[in-house]
Design a protein around this motif. Structure first.
Motif, PDB file in Angstrom:
ATOM      1  N   MET A 131      -8.266   1.304   5.373  1.00 29.05           N
ATOM      2  CA  MET A 131      -7.349   2.584   4.373  1.00 29.05           C
ATOM      3  C   MET A 131      -9.202   3.607   3.700  1.00 29.05           C
ATOM      4  SD  MET A 131      -3.699   2.190   3.617  1.00 29.05           S
ATOM      5  CE  MET A 131      -3.156   0.895   4.785  1.00 29.05           C
ATOM      6  N   SER A 132      -9.995   2.943   4.076  1.00 27.00           N
ATOM      7  CA  SER A 132     -10.693   4.049   3.659  1.00 27.00           C
ATOM      8  C   SER A 132     -11.005   5.507   4.398  1.00 27.00           C
ATOM      9  CB  SER A 132     -12.267   3.559   4.343  1.00 27.00           C
ATOM     10  OG  SER A 132     -12.159   1.835   3.735  1.00 27.00           O
ATOM     11  N   ASP A 133     -11.883   6.252   3.963  1.00 30.19           N
ATOM     12  CA  ASP A 133     -11.995   7.367   4.568  1.00 30.19           C
ATOM     13  C   ASP A 133     -13.671   7.174   4.749  1.00 30.19           C
ATOM     14  OD1 ASP A 133     -12.258  10.133   5.422  1.00 30.19           O
ATOM     15  OD2 ASP A 133     -10.874  10.854   3.945  1.00 30.19           O
ATOM     16  N   SER A 134     -13.786   7.268   5.777  1.00 32.12           N
ATOM     17  CA  SER A 134     -15.296   7.592   5.856  1.00 32.12           C
ATOM     18  C   SER A 134     -15.854   8.345   5.942  1.00 32.12           C
ATOM     19  CB  SER A 134     -15.660   6.344   7.500  1.00 32.12           C
ATOM     20  OG  SER A 134     -15.439   7.443   8.612  1.00 32.12           O
ATOM     21  N   ALA A 135     -15.200   9.422   6.404  1.00 35.58           N
ATOM     22  CA  ALA A 135     -15.480  10.802   6.457  1.00 35.58           C
ATOM     23  C   ALA A 135     -15.783  11.955   4.771  1.00 35.58           C
ATOM     24  CB  ALA A 135     -15.012  11.870   7.310  1.00 35.58           C
ATOM     25  N   ALA A 136     -14.940  10.918   4.003  1.00 36.98           N
ATOM     26  CA  ALA A 136     -15.116  11.606   2.705  1.00 36.98           C
ATOM     27  C   ALA A 136     -16.577  10.404   1.745  1.00 36.98           C
ATOM     28  CB  ALA A 136     -13.886  11.458   1.425  1.00 36.98           C
ATOM     29  N   ASN A 137     -16.601   9.608   2.835  1.00 28.64           N
ATOM     30  CA  ASN A 137     -17.191   8.676   2.200  1.00 28.64           C
ATOM     31  C   ASN A 137     -16.533   7.744   1.079  1.00 28.64           C
ATOM     32  OD1 ASN A 137     -20.082   7.231   1.478  1.00 28.64           O
ATOM     33  ND2 ASN A 137     -20.655   7.914  -0.067  1.00 28.64           N
ATOM     34  N   TYR A 138     -15.739   7.381   1.518  1.00 26.50           N
ATOM     35  CA  TYR A 138     -14.625   6.535   0.676  1.00 26.50           C
ATOM     36  C   TYR A 138     -14.461   5.502   1.451  1.00 26.50           C
ATOM     37  CZ  TYR A 138     -10.778   5.434  -3.077  1.00 26.50           C
ATOM     38  OH  TYR A 138      -9.820   5.824  -4.342  1.00 26.50           O
ATOM     39  N   PHE A 139     -14.373   3.901   0.649  1.00 21.04           N
ATOM     40  CA  PHE A 139     -14.386   2.827   1.093  1.00 21.04           C
ATOM     41  C   PHE A 139     -13.283   2.591  -0.096  1.00 21.04           C
ATOM     42  CE2 PHE A 139     -18.089   4.783   2.427  1.00 21.04           C
ATOM     43  CZ  PHE A 139     -17.430   4.911   4.303  1.00 21.04           C
ATOM     44  N   THR A 140     -12.434   1.357   0.067  1.00 22.94           N
ATOM     45  CA  THR A 140     -11.275   0.981  -0.424  1.00 22.94           C
ATOM     46  C   THR A 140     -11.021  -0.665   0.576  1.00 22.94           C
ATOM     47  OG1 THR A 140      -9.402   0.566  -1.659  1.00 22.94           O
ATOM     48  CG2 THR A 140      -9.447   1.789   0.313  1.00 22.94           C
ATOM     49  N   ARG A 141      -9.980  -1.234  -0.414  1.00 25.11           N
ATOM     50  CA  ARG A 141      -9.274  -2.574   0.609  1.00 25.11           C
ATOM     51  C   ARG A 141      -8.503  -2.210   1.629  1.00 25.11           C
ATOM     52  NH1 ARG A 141     -11.146  -2.283  -5.139  1.00 25.11           N
ATOM     53  NH2 ARG A 141      -8.631  -2.213  -4.993  1.00 25.11           N
ATOM     54  N   ASP A 142      -8.917  -2.775   3.067  1.00 19.82           N
ATOM     55  CA  ASP A 142      -7.865  -2.351   3.980  1.00 19.82           C
ATOM     56  C   ASP A 142      -6.225  -3.300   3.437  1.00 19.82           C
ATOM     57  OD1 ASP A 142      -9.901  -2.246   5.562  1.00 19.82           O
ATOM     58  OD2 ASP A 142     -10.432  -3.908   6.452  1.00 19.82           O
ATOM     59  N   VAL A 143      -4.964  -2.500   4.080  1.00 16.82           N
ATOM     60  CA  VAL A 143      -4.071  -4.254   3.698  1.00 16.82           C
ATOM     61  C   VAL A 143      -3.781  -4.754   5.359  1.00 16.82           C
ATOM     62  CG1 VAL A 143      -1.565  -3.469   3.966  1.00 16.82           C
ATOM     63  CG2 VAL A 143      -3.006  -1.622   2.869  1.00 16.82           C
ATOM     64  N   LEU A 144      -3.441  -5.813   4.702  1.00 11.42           N
ATOM     65  CA  LEU A 144      -3.498  -7.476   5.667  1.00 11.42           C
ATOM     66  C   LEU A 144      -2.383  -6.918   6.356  1.00 11.42           C
ATOM     67  CD1 LEU A 144      -4.310  -9.642   7.183  1.00 11.42           C
ATOM     68  CD2 LEU A 144      -4.002 -10.737   4.861  1.00 11.42           C
TER      69      LEU A 144
END
Length: 317
Positions: A131-144
């Protein structure tokens, strides 16, 4: 007075699906790739073996008191080690729980996980959904995402979510809408590929289900239903209750959504339950109310359970 049921009296079969944000379930070791320094013996929280073991044992007691769910989604879990300690180093081992966990890009090192009773639920697939957006340098938890078969032979898919907070204004809202859209797409895809499977979405959504922005993101109408056939079970619960208390105000940050198998199962839609035993509650004198008995209040160690209460639903197939 017993705070939790004896393991020997637990029912051998159930179809209880639960979720709980366990609040910072960290080990005591420093992970140099994550921002977990506060939860080390030298860190500001002075997190040591004694405190970790009490936290582990508190979590086990709540799981048993909750009726030892068939599956239990967890948020704020650091790694496989803490899950192994929970399932193997406490009397929970008698219930033969397995666990599923993947490391996610969250900078604090807190992830989603799933516990399951091996004699009641057999996973046939699992994956973390980025669920992260590496292009925007935005990192968050994955959905399992976990798919499996119950003891009755019914297919069940579980999505365990921990949505990012609202901190960050419009940028945070944009990412939250993006993640909500992805979750909706997953539900639709799974339901289309497996029409006789129940799909359950559980998690900490960092929003009350009645908030306008949250409702728009998930497409819920006034009854908590959306175009994908997903029903938010929290809409049937009282708005003066909740799983989390902030500033004296209760809200259901922790939610259960479900898409039942078949064409239309609205008439048999199960009800969500808030698990709120007295031993998980403490008095909040500042706001003249009650709140969950948490592990820390700021940096003050409390030795409690979590700042969230669990929620669950009993499924009948």
């Amino acid at each position: 007075m017993m705070l939790y049921s004896s393991l020997n009296t637990m029912c051998g079969q159930n179809a209880r699906v639960a979720f709980w944000n366990v609040e910072n379930f960290f080990d005591t070791r420093n992970d140099t790739l994550k921002n977990d320094d506060a939860f080390t013996p030298q860190g500001e929280n002075h997190w040591n073996t004694k405190r970790f073991e009490l936290k582990r044992d508190n979590i086990y007691k709540v799981i048993v008191a909750m009726g030892a769910p068939m599956v239990l989604g967890l948020a704020e879990v650091e790694n496989k080690y803490v899950l192994e300690q929970l399932c193997r180093a406490t009397p929970l081992r008698k219930l033969n729980y397995g666990w599923i966990h993947y490391d996610s890009p969250d900078m604090r090192g807190i992830d989603c996980a799933l516990l399951y009773r091996k004699n009641q639920f057999k996973p046939f697939r699992s994956k973390p959904v980025n669920m992260s957006d590496s292009a925007a340098n935005y990192f968050t938890r994955d959905v399992l995402m976990v798919g499996g078969v119950t003891a009755t032979g019914d297919s069940l898919y579980i999505l365990v979510c921990h949505m990012p907070s609202k901190l960050g204004g419009d940028n945070a809202d944009r990412h939250r809408r993006r993640i909500a859209k992805t979750v909706r797409n997953i539900v639709d895809t799974v339901a289309s590929a497996h029409p006789m499977a129940a799909v359950v979405v559980v998690g900490d959504f960092n929003a009350d289900p009645h908030e306008a922005e949250f409702r728009r993101a998930f497409g819920f109408d006034s009854k908590g239903r959306n175009a994908e056939g997903l029903t938010n079970l929290m809409y049937a619960l009282g708005e003066d209750e909740g799983s989390h208390n902030y500033g004296g105000h209760w809200s259901y940050l922790d939610q259960i959504m479900i898409k039942m198998p078949g064409a239309d199962r609205a008439s048999v839609m199960p009800r969500a339950v808030l698990f709120r035993p007295d031993f998980m509650i403490e008095r909040d004198e500042r706001h003249a109310t009650e709140r969950p008995f948490r592990t820390y209040s700021g940096q003050k160690y409390r030795g409690g359970f979590s700042d969230h209460l669990p929620v669950y639903v009993d499924l009948s197939f």
